[in-house]
Design a protein around this motif. Structure first.
Motif, PDB file in Angstrom:
ATOM      1  N   GLY A   1      -4.203   6.756 -10.410  1.00 53.74           N
ATOM      2  CA  GLY A   1      -3.084   6.134 -11.098  1.00 53.74           C
ATOM      3  C   GLY A   1      -2.660   6.901 -12.317  1.00 53.74           C
TER       4      GLY A   1
ATOM      5  N   PHE B   1      -0.162   1.898 -13.745  1.00 59.01           N
ATOM      6  CA  PHE B   1      -0.554   1.476 -12.401  1.00 59.01           C
ATOM      7  C   PHE B   1      -1.849   2.153 -11.995  1.00 59.01           C
ATOM      8  N   ARG B   2      -2.552   1.488 -11.114  1.00 56.77           N
ATOM      9  CA  ARG B   2      -3.751   2.027 -10.494  1.00 56.77           C
ATOM     10  C   ARG B   2      -3.747   1.590  -9.037  1.00 56.77           C
ATOM     11  N   THR B   3      -4.252   2.467  -8.197  1.00 51.23           N
ATOM     12  CA  THR B   3      -4.450   2.128  -6.799  1.00 51.23           C
ATOM     13  C   THR B   3      -5.887   2.477  -6.434  1.00 51.23           C
TER      14      THR B   3
ATOM     15  N   SER C   1      -6.017  -1.438  -2.861  1.00 52.25           N
ATOM     16  CA  SER C   1      -5.516  -2.375  -3.868  1.00 52.25           C
ATOM     17  C   SER C   1      -4.596  -1.645  -4.839  1.00 52.25           C
ATOM     18  N   THR C   2      -3.599  -2.357  -5.320  1.00 50.34           N
ATOM     19  CA  THR C   2      -2.675  -1.820  -6.316  1.00 50.34           C
ATOM     20  C   THR C   2      -2.586  -2.797  -7.469  1.00 50.34           C
TER      21      THR C   2
ATOM     22  N   HIS D   1       6.891  -0.252  -1.551  1.00 44.26           N
ATOM     23  CA  HIS D   1       5.453  -0.283  -1.819  1.00 44.26           C
ATOM     24  C   HIS D   1       4.714  -0.996  -0.684  1.00 44.26           C
TER      25      HIS D   1
ATOM     26  N   THR E   1       2.087   0.809   1.751  1.00 46.07           N
ATOM     27  CA  THR E   1       0.697   0.342   1.717  1.00 46.07           C
ATOM     28  C   THR E   1       0.231  -0.068   3.113  1.00 46.07           C
TER      29      THR E   1
END
Length: 167
Positions: free
Chosen positions: A110, A118-120, A132-133, A153, A157
Protein backbone atom coordinates in the motif's frame (compact mmCIF):
# COMPACT_ATOMS: atom_id res chain seq x y z
CA UNK A 1 -19.50 -31.12 -7.84
CA UNK A 2 -19.51 -27.35 -8.17
CA UNK A 3 -16.36 -25.30 -8.50
CA UNK A 4 -15.41 -23.26 -5.38
CA UNK A 5 -16.36 -19.58 -5.59
CA UNK A 6 -14.87 -16.43 -4.15
CA UNK A 7 -16.92 -14.82 -1.40
CA UNK A 8 -16.90 -11.70 0.74
CA UNK A 9 -15.88 -12.29 4.34
CA UNK A 10 -15.05 -10.27 7.47
CA UNK A 11 -11.50 -9.13 8.09
CA UNK A 12 -9.81 -12.09 9.80
CA UNK A 13 -8.61 -11.48 13.37
CA UNK A 14 -5.02 -12.60 12.58
CA UNK A 15 -4.63 -9.99 9.81
CA UNK A 16 -2.21 -7.19 10.57
CA UNK A 17 -4.65 -4.84 8.77
CA UNK A 18 -6.67 -4.78 12.00
CA UNK A 19 -4.03 -2.39 13.37
CA UNK A 20 -5.10 0.23 10.81
CA UNK A 21 -8.89 0.00 10.96
CA UNK A 22 -10.74 2.88 12.58
CA UNK A 23 -14.25 4.26 12.57
CA UNK A 24 -15.44 5.27 9.11
CA UNK A 25 -12.68 3.44 7.24
CA UNK A 26 -13.47 1.32 4.20
CA UNK A 27 -12.62 -2.36 4.49
CA UNK A 28 -13.46 -5.32 2.30
CA UNK A 29 -12.21 -8.87 2.19
CA UNK A 30 -12.57 -11.57 -0.43
CA UNK A 31 -11.90 -15.23 0.32
CA UNK A 32 -10.34 -17.32 -2.45
CA UNK A 33 -10.85 -21.01 -1.57
CA UNK A 34 -8.64 -23.86 -2.73
CA UNK A 35 -5.53 -21.74 -3.19
CA UNK A 36 -2.47 -23.99 -3.09
CA UNK A 37 -1.21 -24.56 0.43
CA UNK A 38 2.26 -24.99 -1.04
CA UNK A 39 2.49 -21.27 -1.88
CA UNK A 40 3.83 -18.71 0.57
CA UNK A 41 2.09 -15.40 1.19
CA UNK A 42 4.94 -13.77 -0.73
CA UNK A 43 4.38 -16.04 -3.73
CA UNK A 44 0.64 -15.34 -3.60
CA UNK A 45 1.28 -11.57 -3.50
CA UNK A 46 3.62 -11.77 -6.49
CA UNK A 47 1.07 -13.85 -8.41
CA UNK A 48 -1.83 -11.57 -7.48
CA UNK A 49 -0.24 -8.16 -8.05
CA UNK A 50 2.78 -8.72 -10.27
CA UNK A 51 1.73 -9.51 -13.82
CA UNK A 52 -1.75 -8.02 -14.20
CA UNK A 53 -4.09 -8.85 -17.08
CA UNK A 54 -3.98 -6.26 -19.86
CA UNK A 55 -7.45 -4.84 -19.09
CA UNK A 56 -6.39 -4.08 -15.50
CA UNK A 57 -3.11 -2.57 -16.73
CA UNK A 58 -5.06 -0.27 -19.07
CA UNK A 59 -7.42 0.78 -16.26
CA UNK A 60 -4.44 1.57 -14.01
CA UNK A 61 -2.75 3.55 -16.80
CA UNK A 62 -5.95 5.59 -17.23
CA UNK A 63 -6.15 6.10 -13.47
CA UNK A 64 -2.52 7.29 -13.39
CA UNK A 65 -3.09 9.74 -16.25
CA UNK A 66 -6.11 11.26 -14.49
CA UNK A 67 -4.82 11.42 -10.90
CA UNK A 68 -1.42 12.66 -12.06
CA UNK A 69 -3.18 15.87 -13.13
CA UNK A 70 -4.13 16.39 -9.46
CA UNK A 71 -0.64 15.75 -8.13
CA UNK A 72 -1.44 12.32 -6.69
CA UNK A 73 0.97 9.40 -6.70
CA UNK A 74 1.23 7.22 -9.78
CA UNK A 75 3.43 4.21 -10.40
CA UNK A 76 4.53 1.52 -12.79
CA UNK A 77 1.71 -0.75 -13.80
CA UNK A 78 2.42 -4.46 -13.90
CA UNK A 79 5.83 -6.03 -13.49
CA UNK A 80 6.96 -9.14 -15.27
CA UNK A 81 7.91 -11.97 -12.90
CA UNK A 82 11.60 -11.73 -13.89
CA UNK A 83 11.68 -8.07 -12.74
CA UNK A 84 10.59 -8.92 -9.18
CA UNK A 85 13.16 -9.62 -6.49
CA UNK A 86 13.51 -13.25 -5.41
CA UNK A 87 12.74 -12.32 -1.83
CA UNK A 88 10.61 -9.29 -0.94
CA UNK A 89 11.70 -6.64 1.54
CA UNK A 90 9.86 -3.68 3.05
CA UNK A 91 9.55 -0.85 0.46
CA UNK A 92 10.04 -3.20 -2.54
CA UNK A 93 7.38 -2.83 -5.22
CA UNK A 94 5.01 -5.39 -6.66
CA UNK A 95 3.43 -3.61 -9.60
CA UNK A 96 2.14 -0.27 -8.31
CA UNK A 97 2.13 -1.43 -4.70
CA UNK A 98 4.85 -0.83 -2.07
CA UNK A 99 5.53 -3.65 0.40
CA UNK A 100 4.63 -2.47 3.93
CA UNK A 101 4.71 -5.74 5.90
CA UNK A 102 5.84 -9.33 5.34
CA UNK A 103 5.36 -12.45 7.42
CA UNK A 104 5.12 -16.13 6.62
CA UNK A 105 1.33 -15.90 6.31
CA UNK A 106 0.65 -12.31 5.22
CA UNK A 107 1.97 -9.63 2.89
CA UNK A 108 0.61 -6.08 3.11
CA UNK A 109 1.11 -3.62 0.29
CA UNK A 110 0.00 0.00 0.00
CA UNK A 111 0.83 3.66 0.31
CA UNK A 112 -0.27 6.98 1.74
CA UNK A 113 -1.24 9.98 -0.36
CA UNK A 114 -2.87 13.38 0.08
CA UNK A 115 -6.40 12.12 -0.47
CA UNK A 116 -6.26 8.71 1.22
CA UNK A 117 -4.15 5.95 2.74
CA UNK A 118 -4.65 2.38 1.59
CA UNK A 119 -3.36 -1.09 2.28
CA UNK A 120 -4.10 -4.39 0.61
CA UNK A 121 -3.32 -7.72 2.24
CA UNK A 122 -2.94 -11.30 1.17
CA UNK A 123 -3.38 -13.59 4.17
CA UNK A 124 -3.00 -17.35 3.87
CA UNK A 125 -5.58 -19.50 5.60
CA UNK A 126 -5.89 -23.26 6.02
CA UNK A 127 -8.19 -23.61 3.03
CA UNK A 128 -7.33 -20.66 0.78
CA UNK A 129 -6.39 -17.01 1.14
CA UNK A 130 -8.08 -13.72 1.96
CA UNK A 131 -7.47 -10.57 -0.07
CA UNK A 132 -8.33 -7.55 2.06
CA UNK A 133 -8.36 -3.83 1.31
CA UNK A 134 -8.36 -1.02 3.86
CA UNK A 135 -8.80 2.67 2.97
CA UNK A 136 -8.86 5.79 5.12
CA UNK A 137 -9.89 8.93 3.28
CA UNK A 138 -8.47 12.32 4.31
CA UNK A 139 -10.77 14.78 2.60
CA UNK A 140 -13.70 15.23 0.21
CA UNK A 141 -11.47 14.42 -2.76
CA UNK A 142 -10.54 11.09 -1.12
CA UNK A 143 -14.21 10.24 -0.53
CA UNK A 144 -15.08 11.13 -4.14
CA UNK A 145 -12.12 9.15 -5.47
CA UNK A 146 -13.13 6.09 -3.43
CA UNK A 147 -16.73 6.31 -4.65
CA UNK A 148 -15.60 6.56 -8.29
CA UNK A 149 -13.16 3.66 -8.18
CA UNK A 150 -15.33 1.33 -6.05
CA UNK A 151 -16.96 -0.59 -8.95
CA UNK A 152 -13.52 -1.10 -10.53
CA UNK A 153 -12.00 -2.09 -7.20
CA UNK A 154 -14.61 -4.80 -6.64
CA UNK A 155 -14.23 -6.11 -10.19
CA UNK A 156 -10.43 -6.23 -9.94
CA UNK A 157 -10.46 -7.80 -6.46
CA UNK A 158 -12.85 -10.57 -7.52
CA UNK A 159 -10.86 -11.21 -10.69
CA UNK A 160 -7.58 -11.34 -8.73
CA UNK A 161 -9.05 -13.82 -6.23
CA UNK A 162 -10.26 -16.03 -9.09
CA UNK A 163 -6.81 -15.89 -10.72
CA UNK A 164 -5.27 -17.16 -7.47
CA UNK A 165 -7.62 -20.15 -7.49
CA UNK A 166 -6.13 -21.40 -10.76
CA UNK A 167 -3.35 -23.84 -9.97
Amino acid sequence: MSKPRVSYVDLPVPSRLNEYVGEGDFIDCVFAPSVGAHMSAEQLAKQAFGQMPSWITRLMQLRNAIVGLFGLKTGDVGVSPDQMPDSLKIDDKIGVFRVCYISEDEVILGDNDKHLDFRTSILKSDNGCILSTWVRTHNVFGKAYLAIIMPFHRLITQHTAKRLMVE
